[in-house]
Design an enzyme around this catalytic site. Structure first.
Site, PDB file in Angstrom:
ATOM      1  N   CYS A   1       2.628  -9.752  13.161  1.00 10.51           N
ATOM      2  CA  CYS A   1       3.984 -10.132  12.743  1.00 10.51           C
ATOM      3  C   CYS A   1       5.061  -9.333  13.493  1.00 10.51           C
ATOM      4  CB  CYS A   1       4.134  -9.944  11.237  1.00 10.51           C
ATOM      5  SG  CYS A   1       4.320  -8.222  10.777  1.00 10.51           S
TER       6      CYS A   1
ATOM      7  N   HIS B   1       0.831  -1.211   0.000  1.00 13.06           N
ATOM      8  CA  HIS B   1       0.000   0.000   0.000  1.00 13.06           C
ATOM      9  C   HIS B   1       0.865   1.261   0.000  1.00 13.06           C
ATOM     10  CE1 HIS B   1      -3.385  -2.650   1.755  1.00 13.06           C
ATOM     11  NE2 HIS B   1      -3.497  -2.550   0.457  1.00 13.06           N
TER      12      HIS B   1
ATOM     13  N   SER C   1       5.304  -0.418   4.526  1.00 14.25           N
ATOM     14  CA  SER C   1       5.254  -0.277   3.066  1.00 14.25           C
ATOM     15  C   SER C   1       5.826   1.059   2.586  1.00 14.25           C
ATOM     16  CB  SER C   1       3.797  -0.414   2.598  1.00 14.25           C
ATOM     17  OG  SER C   1       2.935   0.329   3.445  1.00 14.25           O
TER      18      SER C   1
ATOM     19  N   GLU D   1      -6.108  -8.281   3.316  1.00 19.50           N
ATOM     20  CA  GLU D   1      -5.582  -9.435   4.060  1.00 19.50           C
ATOM     21  C   GLU D   1      -6.725 -10.216   4.722  1.00 19.50           C
ATOM     22  OE1 GLU D   1      -2.202  -8.766   6.723  1.00 19.50           O
ATOM     23  OE2 GLU D   1      -2.896 -10.461   7.926  1.00 19.50           O
TER      24      GLU D   1
ATOM     25  N   ASN E   1      -0.979  -1.130   8.826  1.00 20.12           N
ATOM     26  CA  ASN E   1       0.092  -1.071   9.832  1.00 20.12           C
ATOM     27  C   ASN E   1       0.542   0.357  10.079  1.00 20.12           C
ATOM     28  OD1 ASN E   1       3.103  -0.702   8.726  1.00 20.12           O
ATOM     29  ND2 ASN E   1       1.863  -1.667   7.128  1.00 20.12           N
TER      30      ASN E   1
ATOM     31  N   THR F   1      -2.240  -9.559  10.427  1.00 22.56           N
ATOM     32  CA  THR F   1      -0.839  -9.426  10.871  1.00 22.56           C
ATOM     33  C   THR F   1      -0.469  -8.006  11.308  1.00 22.56           C
ATOM     34  OG1 THR F   1      -0.159  -8.996   8.593  1.00 22.56           O
ATOM     35  CG2 THR F   1       0.016 -11.275   9.371  1.00 22.56           C
TER      36      THR F   1
END
Ligand code: 0JX
Ligand code: SF4
Length: 333
Positions: A204, A47, A277, A135, A234, A174
């Site tokens: 993660c 992204h 990202s 996701e 994230n 994640t």
């Protein structure tokens, strides 16, 4: 002597690209080298607009669904994004005779396996995540309809009514907030003591480490800038973590040109981090923009050093990258 105001920048580490992002970008670059343009990519590979535009300039074409690939290009490869895909996508690619390279992060694939394991052992699966995120669509799409329930909040966890409370297993997206997710899991465990956790943590290492570094750096910051995109889960979680952990204010920023210099307020300590990202070149660009207006001192706020590295797909391991390709893959160019 400088007449610029003083500014301390707390620069978080780890920040920016994770091993899954690095691998996904590498897969597109290697596919372009090996098979030539165009290479199709289903959904933004990660992204980030800068990354997407950089790959477009090299000959990648981004689509949301396989149907968008024109008939005359169906002998060209298609790459699935780092976020993962429902099982129906590779099935559809096979039916269309497409050659695909799956860039799903191995840590997302691990969550898929854990979800399937719960199901195999007769458990109804609870997925903790954000509705509509690719996701989440990918993880839900590993399982038959009706065998997985999405929980987004503590309120959802309070209201959830399973058919069989004795046979439940959970996994998560994640890239969630570590703290919010712990609250949701605690509520579910309180209501359903038999709830089975996945064999390994779903959030993660990269998500956890970036949140930890921001948490550490945030107290006393006047502003925290997170480099990342509005559709990056994230990155958005880092903005929340910064504010909750003591930064007076926190903002997501994609490029330096977006910074509203007249409305930043009084600044003496600025926190900076970047989502998984976001390329480092944009972090540099933003630091440069502050250096033009402030007398900047950089304080590194490093909480850990990451060494994770994921191998690309077998079919493209024989292709070599130039130094310039490597710089792009690493987000430095
Ligand atoms: O929106 P996400 O954080 O899941 O994705 P993004 O920003 O592309 O980050 C890298 C891919 C992460 C997959 O887990
Ligand atoms: Fe993989 Fe985590 Fe990076 Fe997502 S954020 S690509 S799960 S390492």
């Amino acid at each position: 002597m400088t007449d610029k105001p003083k500014l301390t920048i707390r620069l978080c580490g780890p920040r920016g690209f994770c091993a899954g992002v690095d691998r996904a970008i590498q897969i597109v670059v290697l596919a372009l080298k090996k098979y030539g343009a165009p290479v199709y990519v289903r959904h933004e590979i990660v992204h980030n607009r800068y990354v997407v535009e950089g790959l477009q300039a090299r000959g990648a074409i981004f689509v949301e669904e396989l149907d968008e690939i024109p008939m005359e290009h169906r002998d060209q490869p298609v790459v699935f994004s780092a976020h993962g895909v429902p099982k129906s996508v590779p099935e559809d690619a096979d039916a269309k005779n497409l050659f695909y390279l799956d860039a799903t992060c191995p840590l997302v694939s691990k969550v898929h396996k854990q979800a399937m394991r719960h199901q195999r052992l007769g458990r109804h699966v609870i997925l903790i995540g954000h509705s509509g995120h690719p996701e989440v669509i990918g993880t839900m799409g590993q399982l038959p309809e009706g065998t997985v329930s999405l929980i987004e909040t503590v309120e959802d966890a309070e209201k959830y009514q399973p058919e069989d409370a004795e046979n439940l297993g959970f996994v998560t997206q994640t890239t969630l907030s570590v703290d919010d997710t712990a609250g949701i899991i605690a509520k579910l465990q309180e209501r359903f003591p038999q709830l089975t956790a996945p064999a390994a943590e779903s959030i993660c290492y990269a998500t956890t480490n970036r949140q930890e570094a921001v948490k550490e750096a945030a107290p006393g910051c006047d502003l925290f800038l997170i480099v990342g995109a509005p559709n990056s889960s994230n990155s958005k979680r880092l903005v929340e973590v910064a504010e909750r952990s003591g930064s007076r204010h926190s903002l997501l920023v994609q490029r330096a040109e977006e910074i509203d210099w007249d409305n930043l307020g009084d600044l003496s300590v600025l926190g900076i981090s970047a989502g998984a990202s976001a390329p480092e070149i944009i972090v540099d660009e933003i630091i440069d923009a502050f250096s033009q207006r402030f007398d900047v001192t950089i304080d590194l706020a490093i909480t850990t050093v990451e060494t994770e590295n994921f191998l690309v797909n077998r079919q493209i391991r024989d292709v070599e990258l130039t130094a310039q390709d490597m710089a792009f893959v690493n987000g430095d160019h």
